[in-house]
Write an enzyme that holds these catalytic residues in place. Structure first.
Site, PDB file in Angstrom:
ATOM      1  CB  SER A  58      23.025  43.668  14.682  1.00 16.48           C
ATOM      2  OG  SER A  58      22.297  42.907  15.615  1.00 16.48           O
ATOM      3  CG  ASN A 107      20.435  44.314  22.034  1.00 16.81           C
ATOM      4  OD1 ASN A 107      20.387  43.097  22.067  1.00 16.81           O
ATOM      5  ND2 ASN A 107      19.397  45.039  21.691  1.00 16.81           N
ATOM      6  CG  ASP A 108      23.536  43.313  18.412  1.00 20.87           C
ATOM      7  OD1 ASP A 108      22.422  42.778  18.529  1.00 20.87           O
ATOM      8  OD2 ASP A 108      23.743  44.320  17.715  1.00 20.87           O
ATOM      9  CB  VAL A 109      28.415  42.577  23.062  1.00 19.05           C
ATOM     10  CG1 VAL A 109      28.901  43.390  21.884  1.00 19.05           C
ATOM     11  CG2 VAL A 109      27.851  43.470  24.148  1.00 19.05           C
TER      12      VAL A 109
END
Lengths: 96, 454
Positions: free
Chosen positions: B421, B380-382
């Site tokens: 996050s 997701n965040d990456v």
């Protein structure tokens, strides 16, 4: 007996060693290496054993007992999980 | 006997350093842990002959209890849950250092104030590492779900820290190390670890665990000075330094400073976060399978969701099916995908995905533009493009995988929730992105089945 500046020198040289030893580690080994260094500070076990071995009161003995049990957990657990993780790198060489 | 003990500790120290050295290279990594293990065994066995010790029966019992419990959990835990186990074992080490300090302070027999100070410092650091690691464990294990934040948090944390230092100083100055002050001191030290770790978001946990790992090393070294134990001093300091470097490397991979992790309020509840325009567009397995079956280049981007779904073996199978069709398959591994750097590599290695199919950020980012399908599974965040183009985003500046540049992006995801996050992901709303909702393992299985039909 390690005293004064000798102790300081040991501290400094060990710190440089630790820094150098892993300065070129590839990202794939970050987790296993963190686990491995976690295992290495399991050496606290020997200190916990000495502290417990010299305990005199019941309170000291109880705290020492907890310390030894925790330290043994650090050492054994650290070894087992590091071993399991690194186990998976074994076939790399044969594959290429 | 004393000489023999010193020789054994010396040998153990050498084995630890060489072992860590070997663990830093993939080819020798496996033997590295065995070298370090041999060092540990030698040092532990010889310590039974330390002069003037008693309580052997209880000591053996304690080793047995701690060792067997750790052995059992260590063997049983799945690869996915490794990070929290490292946190747990690390906390135990910190606790042990604290316990050593407690026993020594209760005995109160110090040669000089320097050793007393080191004992107190080691106790402080070890206790912080102990309670902090336990909180980190609880967070990763899902026992504590949300970062806990309250007003004046940093001020309160600072106050507790200052109080702990003051009480530690009192112990040294007064020389009365066995009184009520000792109890207050340990209570405050343990409190710091808890208070410091509770507000930190889950995405930052790897950095935090690594930091506590380094702290435990330092605590062990300090207690090593107190006990005049060279093996502890050397091993502890080496780990302290190596752990600090490792923490920096991890923080850098996330484009964050350690200070930012500890004092920032990442993933805060309110504030600058913007909502993303557009909608997530769902897709079904059949459409995805057609897309993939006739692709030329596919890049798979795994994340923590893959670990949770235990989907790595299915992903390997999917890779085999695609390769059999002559499709070029690569894996894009973000350095901090998962809960720890290298987490994905470990999982994919477990599933027998060849090492040479895994590419890191710099190697693969240029290739997304020529890629037909980027399959995001549990990451997701990456892959969040906001890190590239939205300066207001909390993750702005973090290097990401440019999955959004692929012709088609498929995201396998359980639901519409945000990443670890807590930041909204613009990739999911992009025009070339389709969402395949479902469990990672089940969806990959269906996908394999569907692709085989063609």
């Amino acid at each position: 007996m390690i005293e004064g500046f000798t102790a300081l020198y040991i501290f400094m040289l060990s710190a440089f060693t630790g820094y150098e030893v892993i300065s070129r580690v590839p990202v794939i080994l970050h987790t296993p290496l963190m686990s491995g260094s976690n295992f290495v500070h399991g050496i606290v076990l020997v200190g916990a054993m000495v502290a417990m071995g010299h305990a005199e009161t019941t309170l000291e003995l109880a705290i020492g007992f907890i310390g030894v049990a925790l330290a043994a957990g650090n050492a054994v657990g650290g070894f087992v999980v590091t071993e399991r993780m690194l186990e998976m790198f074994k076939s790399e060489k044969g594959r290429h | 006997m004393d000489v023999l003990i010193q020789i054994s500790y010396f040998a153990a120290a050498i084995l630890f350093i060489l072992g860590l050295r070997r663990m830093s290279s993939p080819l020798t990594a496996r033997t590295g842990v065995h070298w370090a293990g041999a060092g540990m065994l030698v040092a532990t066995l010889i310590t039974f002959f330390w002069p003037g010790m008693e309580n052997y029966l209880l000591m053996t019992a304690a080793i047995f209890i701690g060792g067997v419990a750790a052995w059992w959990t260590g063997k049983k835990v799945s690869m996915t849950d490794m990070p929290q186990m490292i946190a747990l074992y690390n906390g135990m080490g910190g606790g042990a250092a604290g316990a050593i300090a407690a026993v020594e302070l209760l005995r109160g027999e110090f040669n000089s104030d320097i050793f007393l100070t080191l004992a107190v410092l080691g106790a402080l650091i070890g206790s912080i590492s102990f309670s902090g690691s336990l909180i980190a464990f609880a967070k990763l294990q899902g026992l504590i779900r949300k970062p806990l934040r309250f007003p004046m948090q940093h001020a309160i944390n600072l106050l507790v820290f200052v109080l702990a230092v003051v009480y530690g100083g009192l112990l040294v100055v007064s020389g009365d190390t066995a009184g009520i002050n000792l109890l207050v001191f340990f209570g405050l030290a343990l409190g710091i670890g808890v208070l410091k770790t509770l507000p930190i978001g889950g995405a930052d946990m790897p950095v935090v665990i690594s930091l506590y790992n380094a702290l435990t090393g330092l605590a062990v070294a300090f207690e090593g000075f107190v006990l005049n134990n060279a093996a502890m001093i050397i091993a502890g300091t080496v780990v302290g330094a190596a752990g600090t470097l490792l923490t920096q490397l991890m923080a850098r991979a996330m484009n964050r400073s350690i200070g930012n992790v500890l004092f920032g309020s990442f993933g805060g509840e309110q504030g600058t976060e913007e909502s993303v325009e557009g909608a997530m567009k769902p897709i079904d397995v059949t459409d995805v399978s057609i897309m993939m079956a006739y692709a030329e280049r596919v890049i798979i981007i795994p994340g923590y969701g893959m670990a949770v779904a235990q989907a790595q073996h299915k992903i390997k199978e999917l890779m085999d099916v695609l390769l059999a069709r002559g499709i070029d398959v690569k894996f894009a591994i973000h350095p901090v995908a998962g809960r720890m750097p290298g987490h994905m590599n470990v999982l994919l290695a477990e599933a027998d995905v060849p090492y040479d199919r895994l590419y890191d950020l710099d190697e693969i980012n240029a290739e997304f533009a020529q890629t037909d399908v980027a399959l995001v599974i549990g990451a997701n965040d990456v892959v969040n493009p906001m890190a590239r183009n939205n300066p207001d985003s909390p993750i702005y500046g973090m290097p990401i995988l440019n999955a959004d540049q692929a012709k088609n992006v498929i995201v396998i995801k359980r639901g519409q929730g945000k990443g670890f996050s807590g930041v909204e992901n613009a990739l999911f709303f992009a025009d070339n992105t389709r969402m395949l909702y479902g469990d990672g393992m089940a969806m990959t299985g269906e996908l394999i089945h569907a692709i085989k039909q063609f």
